[in-house]
Design an enzyme around this catalytic site. Structure first.
Site, PDB file in Angstrom:
ATOM      1  N   GLY A   1      17.567  37.299  19.249  1.00  0.00           N
ATOM      2  CA  GLY A   1      16.665  38.104  20.057  1.00  0.00           C
ATOM      3  C   GLY A   1      16.024  39.160  19.191  1.00  0.00           C
ATOM      4  O   GLY A   1      16.600  39.595  18.192  1.00  0.00           O
ATOM      5  N   GLY A   2      14.841  39.594  19.566  1.00  0.00           N
ATOM      6  CA  GLY A   2      14.141  40.633  18.809  1.00  0.00           C
ATOM      7  C   GLY A   2      14.748  41.994  19.074  1.00  0.00           C
ATOM      8  O   GLY A   2      15.960  42.152  19.089  1.00  0.00           O
TER       9      GLY A   2
ATOM     10  N   VAL B   1      21.086  39.917  17.818  1.00  0.00           N
ATOM     11  CA  VAL B   1      20.103  40.710  18.560  1.00  0.00           C
ATOM     12  C   VAL B   1      19.585  41.782  17.611  1.00  0.00           C
ATOM     13  O   VAL B   1      20.350  42.392  16.858  1.00  0.00           O
ATOM     14  CB  VAL B   1      20.724  41.379  19.796  1.00  0.00           C
ATOM     15  CG1 VAL B   1      19.694  42.258  20.503  1.00  0.00           C
ATOM     16  CG2 VAL B   1      21.272  40.333  20.764  1.00  0.00           C
ATOM     17  N   CYS B   2      18.258  41.997  17.619  1.00  0.00           N
ATOM     18  CA  CYS B   2      17.637  43.065  16.844  1.00  0.00           C
ATOM     19  C   CYS B   2      17.956  42.940  15.343  1.00  0.00           C
ATOM     20  O   CYS B   2      17.851  41.863  14.776  1.00  0.00           O
ATOM     21  CB  CYS B   2      18.070  44.415  17.418  1.00  0.00           C
ATOM     22  SG  CYS B   2      17.052  45.819  16.938  1.00  0.00           S
ATOM     23  N   THR B   3      18.384  44.023  14.711  1.00  0.00           N
ATOM     24  CA  THR B   3      18.648  43.988  13.271  1.00  0.00           C
ATOM     25  C   THR B   3      19.984  43.342  12.930  1.00  0.00           C
ATOM     26  O   THR B   3      20.370  43.305  11.767  1.00  0.00           O
ATOM     27  CB  THR B   3      18.611  45.410  12.669  1.00  0.00           C
ATOM     28  OG1 THR B   3      19.570  46.233  13.342  1.00  0.00           O
ATOM     29  CG2 THR B   3      17.231  46.025  12.809  1.00  0.00           C
TER      30      THR B   3
END
Length: 221
Positions: free
Chosen positions: A155-156, A105-107
């Site tokens: 996920g972004g 997820v994310c970074t």
């Protein structure tokens, strides 16, 4: 915690100063589904500070972590310490090599990129950190909220971890189960300002946020 041998085991990696929602958003969805063994783990099983000034307590440390079928690596505003931690990268690579699915997820995708587990795969990342992925030419960034490439699911930014979690439920327990869970949790986003999509938000606002990210994310870009 009790591990049911008949269920998939999903391990969520925790680390200091991480974005709490990146991990605990998906954790909430997956736990409510009651379809999986869901647990957290860290380098050491001791309280860790989060970005929300709430201490997080991992279930396990590297030394006693159970087998992981699905690895989830959440992000932070600047995960450079994890990227530079040889032990962390080595251990995540080892877990990922054995896991059925490797996810983020994310970074968190930047941490996975450093392990090499995303080489040859597509991935999402928080839009403001897309340039940081350019350091990993074998990894392809896709501008989507959730990206699935074979057994890699990502996920972004931050809240997309919820979409990501429902995607995991559908992948492992079926679309019907995910639909019922989405209804149970009343997941029906209606953002009050409608500026959450970087593709359509005002350019000046996007530039201001990007500038702040460059400032916070020293060492990543």
């Amino acid at each position: 915690m009790n591990i049911d041998p008949n269920k998939l085991s999903i391990g969520i990696f925790l680390y200091p100063n991480m974005t709490m929602l990146d991990a605990y958003g998906p954790l909430q969805v997956l736990a409510v589904s009651r379809q999986f063994n869901v647990f957290t783990f860290a380098k050491h099983a001791k309280p860790l500070p989060s970005d929300a000034h709430v201490d997080l307590l991992p279930h396990y440390g590297f030394a006693d972590c159970p087998n992981i079928d699905v690895l989830i690596v959440p992000g932070s505003a600047n995960p450079i310490e994890q990227i530079k931690d040889v032990e962390v990268i080595s251990r995540l690579r080892e877990i990922g090599d054995k896991a059925k699915y490797v996810t983020s997820v994310c970074t968190g995708s930047l941490i996975l990129a450093e392990t090499g587990l995303l080489d040859g795969y597509q991935t999402a990342v928080h839009w403001a950190y897309a340039d940081a992925l350019k350091k990993y030419p074998k990894v392809t960034h896709v501008n989507q909220r959730v990206v699935k490439d074979r057994n890699r699911i990502s996920g972004g930014g931050v809240t997309s971890g919820l979409d990501f979690a429902f995607t995991l439920v559908a992948e492992f327990a079926g679309k019907g189960r995910a639909q019922a869970l989405e209804l149970l949790l009343e997941y029906d986003p209606q953002p009050p300002f409608n500026t959450g999509n970087h593709n359509t938000t005002p350019k000046a606002l996007k530039a201001a946020v990007q500038s702040k990210v460059y400032e916070i994310g020293k060492g990543l870009f």
